[in-house]
Design a protein around this motif. Sequence first.
Motif, mmCIF file in Angstrom:
data_model
loop_
_atom_site.group_PDB
_atom_site.id
_atom_site.type_symbol
_atom_site.label_atom_id
_atom_site.label_comp_id
_atom_site.label_asym_id
_atom_site.label_seq_id
_atom_site.Cartn_x
_atom_site.Cartn_y
_atom_site.Cartn_z
ATOM 1 N N ASP A 3 0.827 -1.207 0.000
ATOM 2 C CA ASP A 3 0.000 0.000 0.000
ATOM 3 C C ASP A 3 0.862 1.258 0.000
ATOM 4 O OD1 ASP A 3 -2.309 -1.500 -0.003
ATOM 5 O OD2 ASP A 3 -2.685 -1.274 2.133
ATOM 6 N N SER A 4 1.954 1.235 0.758
ATOM 7 C CA SER A 4 2.861 2.385 0.791
ATOM 8 C C SER A 4 3.469 2.633 -0.583
ATOM 9 C CB SER A 4 3.986 2.153 1.806
ATOM 10 O OG SER A 4 3.474 2.074 3.103
ATOM 11 N N ILE A 5 3.846 1.573 -1.258
ATOM 12 C CA ILE A 5 4.445 1.730 -2.586
ATOM 13 C C ILE A 5 3.399 2.207 -3.587
ATOM 14 C CG2 ILE A 5 5.573 0.504 -4.493
ATOM 15 C CD1 ILE A 5 7.133 -1.046 -2.360
ATOM 16 N N LEU A 6 2.165 1.732 -3.461
ATOM 17 C CA LEU A 6 1.097 2.237 -4.335
ATOM 18 C C LEU A 6 0.879 3.731 -4.114
ATOM 19 C CD1 LEU A 6 -1.496 -0.679 -4.107
ATOM 20 C CD2 LEU A 6 -0.134 -0.021 -6.110
ATOM 21 N N ARG A 7 0.877 4.151 -2.842
ATOM 22 C CA ARG A 7 0.719 5.591 -2.551
ATOM 23 C C ARG A 7 1.922 6.382 -3.064
ATOM 24 N NH1 ARG A 7 -0.876 3.377 2.238
ATOM 25 N NH2 ARG A 7 0.972 4.129 3.336
ATOM 26 N N LEU A 8 3.118 5.832 -2.881
ATOM 27 C CA LEU A 8 4.317 6.499 -3.389
ATOM 28 C C LEU A 8 4.253 6.630 -4.902
ATOM 29 C CD1 LEU A 8 7.171 7.657 -3.113
ATOM 30 C CD2 LEU A 8 8.027 5.288 -3.105
ATOM 31 N N HIS A 9 3.838 5.576 -5.586
ATOM 32 C CA HIS A 9 3.730 5.612 -7.040
ATOM 33 C C HIS A 9 2.754 6.704 -7.482
ATOM 34 C CE1 HIS A 9 2.402 4.082 -11.051
ATOM 35 N NE2 HIS A 9 3.704 3.998 -11.189
ATOM 36 N N ALA A 10 1.610 6.781 -6.843
ATOM 37 C CA ALA A 10 0.626 7.823 -7.181
ATOM 38 C C ALA A 10 1.203 9.215 -6.923
ATOM 39 C CB ALA A 10 -0.659 7.612 -6.384
ATOM 40 N N VAL A 12 4.382 10.061 -6.908
ATOM 41 C CA VAL A 12 5.439 10.313 -7.899
ATOM 42 C C VAL A 12 4.819 10.743 -9.219
ATOM 43 C CG1 VAL A 12 7.162 9.127 -9.348
ATOM 44 C CG2 VAL A 12 7.242 8.891 -6.856
ATOM 45 N N LEU A 13 3.760 10.056 -9.647
ATOM 46 C CA LEU A 13 3.101 10.439 -10.901
ATOM 47 C C LEU A 13 2.598 11.875 -10.835
ATOM 48 C CD1 LEU A 13 1.115 7.183 -11.767
ATOM 49 C CD2 LEU A 13 3.201 8.042 -12.865
ATOM 50 N N ALA A 14 2.039 12.265 -9.712
ATOM 51 C CA ALA A 14 1.548 13.645 -9.551
ATOM 52 C C ALA A 14 2.714 14.628 -9.491
ATOM 53 C CB ALA A 14 0.686 13.755 -8.296
ATOM 54 N N ALA A 15 3.772 14.275 -8.770
ATOM 55 C CA ALA A 15 4.898 15.190 -8.582
ATOM 56 C C ALA A 15 5.672 15.432 -9.872
ATOM 57 C CB ALA A 15 5.835 14.641 -7.506
ATOM 58 N N ALA A 26 10.108 15.928 -9.854
ATOM 59 C CA ALA A 26 9.979 16.602 -11.150
ATOM 60 C C ALA A 26 11.353 16.860 -11.761
ATOM 61 C CB ALA A 26 9.206 17.906 -10.996
ATOM 62 N N ARG A 27 12.330 17.190 -10.915
ATOM 63 C CA ARG A 27 13.692 17.422 -11.415
ATOM 64 C C ARG A 27 14.274 16.126 -11.985
ATOM 65 N NH1 ARG A 27 15.219 20.196 -7.550
ATOM 66 N NH2 ARG A 27 16.108 18.616 -6.182
ATOM 67 N N TRP A 74 10.257 3.423 -12.419
ATOM 68 C CA TRP A 74 9.052 2.753 -12.921
ATOM 69 C C TRP A 74 8.120 3.752 -13.594
ATOM 70 C CZ3 TRP A 74 7.163 -0.434 -8.085
ATOM 71 C CH2 TRP A 74 7.997 -1.550 -7.904
ATOM 72 N N SER A 75 7.916 4.889 -12.949
ATOM 73 C CA SER A 75 6.969 5.878 -13.488
ATOM 74 C C SER A 75 7.414 6.387 -14.855
ATOM 75 C CB SER A 75 6.775 7.047 -12.517
ATOM 76 O OG SER A 75 7.908 7.892 -12.494
ATOM 77 N N GLU A 76 8.711 6.450 -15.059
ATOM 78 C CA GLU A 76 9.237 6.942 -16.329
ATOM 79 C C GLU A 76 8.970 5.963 -17.472
ATOM 80 O OE1 GLU A 76 11.315 9.427 -19.053
ATOM 81 O OE2 GLU A 76 10.351 9.795 -17.125
ATOM 82 N N ILE A 77 9.009 4.673 -17.181
ATOM 83 C CA ILE A 77 8.859 3.692 -18.256
ATOM 84 C C ILE A 77 7.505 2.984 -18.239
ATOM 85 C CG2 ILE A 77 11.328 3.391 -18.608
ATOM 86 C CD1 ILE A 77 11.276 0.901 -16.965
ATOM 87 N N GLY A 78 6.570 3.533 -17.460
ATOM 88 C CA GLY A 78 5.202 3.039 -17.499
ATOM 89 C C GLY A 78 4.953 1.741 -16.749
ATOM 90 N N ILE A 79 5.736 1.499 -15.716
ATOM 91 C CA ILE A 79 5.521 0.314 -14.879
ATOM 92 C C ILE A 79 4.759 0.735 -13.631
ATOM 93 C CG2 ILE A 79 6.647 -1.442 -13.449
ATOM 94 C CD1 ILE A 79 8.957 -1.402 -15.468
ATOM 95 N N ALA A 80 3.680 0.024 -13.344
ATOM 96 C CA ALA A 80 2.914 0.237 -12.113
ATOM 97 C C ALA A 80 3.322 -0.835 -11.106
ATOM 98 C CB ALA A 80 1.420 0.153 -12.397
ATOM 99 N N PRO A 81 3.220 -0.541 -9.824
ATOM 100 C CA PRO A 81 3.549 -1.566 -8.825
ATOM 101 C C PRO A 81 2.825 -2.891 -9.062
ATOM 102 C CG PRO A 81 3.315 0.550 -7.754
ATOM 103 C CD PRO A 81 2.887 0.738 -9.186
ATOM 104 N N ASP A 82 1.575 -2.835 -9.489
ATOM 105 C CA ASP A 82 0.829 -4.072 -9.740
ATOM 106 C C ASP A 82 1.493 -4.945 -10.805
ATOM 107 O OD1 ASP A 82 -1.085 -3.672 -7.779
ATOM 108 O OD2 ASP A 82 -2.500 -2.710 -9.142
ATOM 109 N N ASP A 83 2.192 -4.328 -11.756
ATOM 110 C CA ASP A 83 2.926 -5.104 -12.757
ATOM 111 C C ASP A 83 4.000 -5.955 -12.077
ATOM 112 O OD1 ASP A 83 1.474 -3.816 -14.821
ATOM 113 O OD2 ASP A 83 2.959 -2.216 -14.934
#
Length: 122
Positions: A3-10, A12-15, A26-27, A74-83
């Motif tokens: 759950d923590s990694i799912l929240r982190l992923h979300a 990161v996508l927003a940031a 973002a940097r 992961w966010s850069e190459i389109g990998i979600a934690p569920d993958d």
Amino acid sequence: MADSILRLHAAVLAARLRDPAVSRTARLASEGLPKMAKKLAEEAFEVGLEAVQGDRRRTILESADLIYNLVVLWSEIGIAPDDVWREMDRREQLYGIAEKLPKTRGKPVARAATGRRTLLGV
């Protein structure tokens, strides 16, 4: 943890959409995949170094940094934690939870304790 990694992923996508001048995420995104991969490798090295030195607290801190940088990559190459979770589930079914997918394939041998099969060299 998942759950923590799912929240982190979300997060990161927003940031990634924020101003790179005020957001580390973002940097990193603006610097591209090679920089993200470099940061991930640096953090993995630091985790190993702190562990070898026996510094439990620093190993924990560097591990959190490693996970953050992994999720950024992961966010850069389109990998979600569920993958990744699906792949972990697949491997568990094949090799058991504490085994890593072998890099080379050998002759299958039975594992006495679980009845599962594994490969030589694992």
